[in-house]
Write an enzyme that holds these catalytic residues in place. Sequence first.
Site, PDB file in Angstrom:
ATOM      1  N   THR A   1       0.121  -4.704  -3.847  1.00 59.73           N
ATOM      2  CA  THR A   1       0.199  -3.778  -4.977  1.00 59.73           C
ATOM      3  C   THR A   1       1.043  -2.577  -4.595  1.00 59.73           C
ATOM      4  O   THR A   1       1.363  -2.354  -3.432  1.00 59.73           O
ATOM      5  CB  THR A   1      -1.191  -3.272  -5.398  1.00 59.73           C
ATOM      6  N   ASP A   2       1.382  -1.788  -5.582  1.00 59.52           N
ATOM      7  CA  ASP A   2       1.949  -0.475  -5.311  1.00 59.52           C
ATOM      8  C   ASP A   2       0.785   0.517  -5.221  1.00 59.52           C
ATOM      9  O   ASP A   2      -0.383   0.160  -5.352  1.00 59.52           O
ATOM     10  CB  ASP A   2       2.950  -0.093  -6.398  1.00 59.52           C
ATOM     11  N   TRP A   3       1.109   1.768  -5.025  1.00 56.10           N
ATOM     12  CA  TRP A   3       0.162   2.835  -4.700  1.00 56.10           C
ATOM     13  C   TRP A   3      -0.957   2.959  -5.744  1.00 56.10           C
ATOM     14  O   TRP A   3      -0.731   3.332  -6.889  1.00 56.10           O
ATOM     15  CB  TRP A   3       0.923   4.149  -4.590  1.00 56.10           C
ATOM     16  N   ALA A   4      -2.183   2.604  -5.349  1.00 56.90           N
ATOM     17  CA  ALA A   4      -3.396   2.803  -6.163  1.00 56.90           C
ATOM     18  C   ALA A   4      -3.350   2.087  -7.509  1.00 56.90           C
ATOM     19  O   ALA A   4      -4.064   2.463  -8.437  1.00 56.90           O
ATOM     20  CB  ALA A   4      -3.653   4.299  -6.375  1.00 56.90           C
ATOM     21  N   ASP A   5      -2.562   1.040  -7.625  1.00 56.08           N
ATOM     22  CA  ASP A   5      -2.359   0.443  -8.941  1.00 56.08           C
ATOM     23  C   ASP A   5      -3.556  -0.337  -9.467  1.00 56.08           C
ATOM     24  O   ASP A   5      -3.668  -0.544 -10.678  1.00 56.08           O
ATOM     25  CB  ASP A   5      -1.115  -0.447  -8.922  1.00 56.08           C
TER      26      ASP A   5
END
Length: 759
Positions: free
Chosen positions: A312-316
């Site tokens: 995932t990307d940041w905190a997605d």
Amino acid sequence: MTALMKYAILTLLGLLLMAVTYTDLHAQNRASTIDEKVDSLMQQLSLTDKIGEMTQLSIDMLSVGEPYNLEEPHRLDEDKLRKVLLDLRVGSILNVGGHAYSREHWHEIIGRIQEIATKQKPTGIPVLYGIDTIHGANYTLGSTLFPQQIGIAATWDTAHAYEGARIGAYETRASWIPWTFAPVLDIGRDYRWPRFWETFGEDVLLTKKMGNAMVRGFQGDDVSDPHHVAATMKHFLGYSLTITGKDRTQAWIPERQLREYVLPPFKAAVDAGALTVMINSGELNGIPVHVNKKILTGLLRDELGFEGIAVTDWADIEYLYTRHMVAENYKEAIKMAINAGIDMAMVPVDLEFPILLKELVEAGEVPMKRIDESVRRILWVKFKLGLFEKPYHTQEGLYDKFGSPAFAEASYQAAAESITLLKNEESMLPLSGKPKVLVTGPAAHTMTWLNGGWSRTWQGDDPQYLDREGKQTILEAVREQLGFGQVKFVPGTTMNELQEIEKAVSAASDVDLVIACLGEAPYTEKPGDLNDLHLPEAQRTLVKRLADTGKPIVLVLVEGRPRVINDIEPLADAILMAYLPGNEGGRAITDILFGKVNPSGKLPFTYPRYVNDLVTYDHNYTDRVDPDFGTDAFNPQWEFGHGLSYTRFDYSDLKVKPAAFGPGKALSVSVTVTNSGSRAGMEVVQVYVSDLVASVTPPVKRLRAFEKVDLEPGESRKMQFTLYPEELSFVGLDMGWVTEPGDFVIQVDTLSQKVTFRK
């Protein structure tokens, strides 16, 4: 040929065949060995171990201080280390604590993390550390910073993409980090988007070739080699084409356009062996991509055949319920994302994820099969990287080229070949002799503007971490060229505000010409969202006031996306597009201004004339219809592929054979290019194809081949290209690629020839 010669040749061929066969078998055996090792290790892992492998935390969670507010100087917290690595069994760490570290500090960090992971954790599984090597190992002090991707695209030479990635990999691995979150394969077709400069521009073919080269540069032939790192394709899928033009917002992309314009660069990277992929943070056609099983499993895995890690990307995952509103709570969001196909969750400052995922598995809401599938992929990549054998490499001399002059020269060459001469009235450039000049504008005396975002800090806006020894701003390089006394400097304006403009106008009265360095301050992601694509008014006002003095003006544009300058373009005698050229940009720009380098960059995008007229070069015929029902609506400031030179290139003798061709047959395209000027130069030969009639409205033209050629004065070169029917295809009504019978026009420069495809 004598019998002895024949015997020698046959013997040599046999040895070569044996060598190739041995190499193939060795590769197969190694892959088989990795699979067997993964199988064996999987049998030893508990559910806690497996979920730990699927968890990725920021270094903030291992460091002294609070997340996003770590104590300085940075140091690891032993209690946090033990909790994260031993209690939660977390298998991946990422990022940097606010700013770049020295190699020595990275060695302390990675060494300690891997020591605990491999020697104290029951499984002994090493940590997979990831970092944003965007235009070089930008989070390691002293590393080589290259032009950003949009500048690399402007070289139209994949060798620069490959070499920049290879050196970036070398210096990243020298920091003991084995994984980079690059390259960006999102196609850049909306200049409003704040990450436009991280793309290779608007064209599919150019993006495919550049992205493929970067993957190969990062990973090499053997990614376990101590000079290579795992690449990450990002951001899968449709991230750059938002409706609003703003970061992490929704995109609506019909499947046909998705397959024709968005998917091909990712397919090329998968084919090149990319080991990981990062998922689009936004929504595609109303569905957050992080929960779209059709995309994450059906398209990525089943269709493209991707075998590596989907991160995932940041905190997605958290954002699925706090922003996207498709989950009632965090736990449901985790369930949706993992079941859709996410392998590794970047939950940067969250320790709740592994606990909640374990509960979901124990309750049967996330199948164990789904967990095992992801963990196998993660372990497979770790084995491929050689982390089990050597989590990091300490051999003396292994990284003695780190930050070397040779690496800096590679960055300089890329910058010099990227810079694009957009305008040159009455051969204003190159400058000759020792003119007296005024250097002005907010980009004139700054290293941060030359580098842009992802440069020692996330936003790239803190100059204290950027290298200064041996690096020059534009002002410093011009002063070195002309002598301090020949150069006046007045900034005149900041990014958005006038500053000493009267002083700048006064200084212009006593010089021969003005070099106005304009553009954008560093930014990336959401902080780079903007509401007006015009170059800020303050900078345009500066140029207008300077033009009133009657002095010749050279504009140097240091910007990550094309900012509209239609009101000041007529006031400039020459214009250079510098993009974000990196640490060697000041020197490269100056060498072009004064003729030490002949510019050869070409625009990898269409430079718009108006803020509401953002039309790419491969538009449809209907996009050319103007308000009076004429066909002059496509009127950009400069077209895709445009770029001037200090010499002249003439094209002749275009030949396309055969005039009619069919399935399985290739078109041979040849054209002669002649340097008709008085100095050596490089030219990008661009081959465009127009499909005259198609069942889906065809674009006016598409780039189908290109090659950069270096010619001496008076030299001619016959350029050869081969085009197969599938290279002229498009995604048809049934969502499959098709080359339909009919006429095509092949165009090179102003030359063209019609050919016919028959089934």
